[in-house]
Design a protein around this motif. Structure first.
Motif, PDB file in Angstrom:
ATOM      1  N   SER A   1     -18.434  48.456  99.937  1.00 30.09           N
ATOM      2  CA  SER A   1     -18.812  48.816  98.716  1.00 30.09           C
ATOM      3  C   SER A   1     -17.840  49.781  97.790  1.00 30.09           C
ATOM      4  O   SER A   1     -17.920  49.560  96.674  1.00 30.09           O
ATOM      5  N   THR A   2     -16.589  49.999  98.485  1.00 34.05           N
ATOM      6  CA  THR A   2     -15.730  50.891  97.834  1.00 34.05           C
ATOM      7  C   THR A   2     -14.563  50.055  97.603  1.00 34.05           C
ATOM      8  O   THR A   2     -13.710  50.667  97.236  1.00 34.05           O
ATOM      9  N   TYR A   3     -14.783  48.876  97.931  1.00 39.11           N
ATOM     10  CA  TYR A   3     -13.322  47.737  97.706  1.00 39.11           C
ATOM     11  C   TYR A   3     -12.505  48.032  96.494  1.00 39.11           C
ATOM     12  O   TYR A   3     -13.290  48.078  95.545  1.00 39.11           O
ATOM     13  N   GLY A   4     -11.403  48.076  96.465  1.00 40.13           N
ATOM     14  CA  GLY A   4     -10.621  47.966  95.530  1.00 40.13           C
ATOM     15  C   GLY A   4      -9.217  47.635  95.968  1.00 40.13           C
ATOM     16  O   GLY A   4      -8.549  48.045  97.021  1.00 40.13           O
ATOM     17  N   GLU A   5      -8.626  47.087  94.893  1.00 43.41           N
ATOM     18  CA  GLU A   5      -7.142  46.327  95.015  1.00 43.41           C
ATOM     19  C   GLU A   5      -6.031  47.793  95.138  1.00 43.41           C
ATOM     20  O   GLU A   5      -6.213  48.666  94.592  1.00 43.41           O
ATOM     21  N   ILE A   6      -5.325  47.832  96.107  1.00 44.28           N
ATOM     22  CA  ILE A   6      -4.279  48.804  96.601  1.00 44.28           C
ATOM     23  C   ILE A   6      -2.851  48.391  96.035  1.00 44.28           C
ATOM     24  O   ILE A   6      -2.472  47.385  96.069  1.00 44.28           O
TER      25      ILE A   6
END
Length: 151
Positions: free
Chosen positions: A139-144
């Motif tokens: 749920s916290t996914y984000g591009e690095i």
């Protein structure tokens, strides 16, 4: 996307003097699950040796929620919380579940790939980056974003 999870029986060696699973065993099971996932995705340790790369960790954050007792069988899963566009950096969140299904711990790791010959960070083969991207997104996914080198 794939939800990847495995069950592991708690061993005598996993226990501490308080009679519950020692703190570092949680991280050991998370590491084992990552290696199991990579093997199942076509990247066993021998393949990493051929490619001359290996996974490394920058950060490992463990949150303990419920104790695990002797003779329990735990479930550990992995979800992708971040990936750089080229697959060189990644974040994985593991949840360790007690035998009764309650969450016992969460382990968040930030990692990358190391060129074993040059001892520098590396961009993995596309197939490896793709394999990681197939994990269920947390749920916290984000591009690095990759940070530019300091001059």
């Amino acid at each position: 996307m794939t939800t990847y999870a495995k069950h592991y029986p708690i061993r005598w060696a996993d226990l501490d003097p308080n009679g519950h699973m020692r703190h570092s065993a949680y991280n050991d099971y998370a590491a084992q699950l990552r290696l199991d996932y990579l093997t199942d995705a076509g990247f066993p340790l021998a393949q990493f040796a051929k490619l001359g790369i290996g996974p490394i960790l920058f950060r490992e954050d463990t949150r303990f929620l419920k104790e695990i007792s002797p003779n329990e069988t735990i479930k550990v899963d992995a979800q992708l919380a971040g990936l750089s566009p080229d697959g060189s950096r990644w974040r994985i969140v593991h949840t360790v579940y007690k035998q009764d299904g309650r969450a016992s711990a969460t382990i968040t790791v930030d990692g990358a790939w190391l060129d074993l010959r040059q001892r520098k960070l590396a961009v993995p083969p596309v197939e490896l980056a793709t394999a990681l991207s197939q994990l269920t997104h947390h749920s916290t996914y984000g591009e690095i974003e990759r940070r530019p080198k300091a001059e």
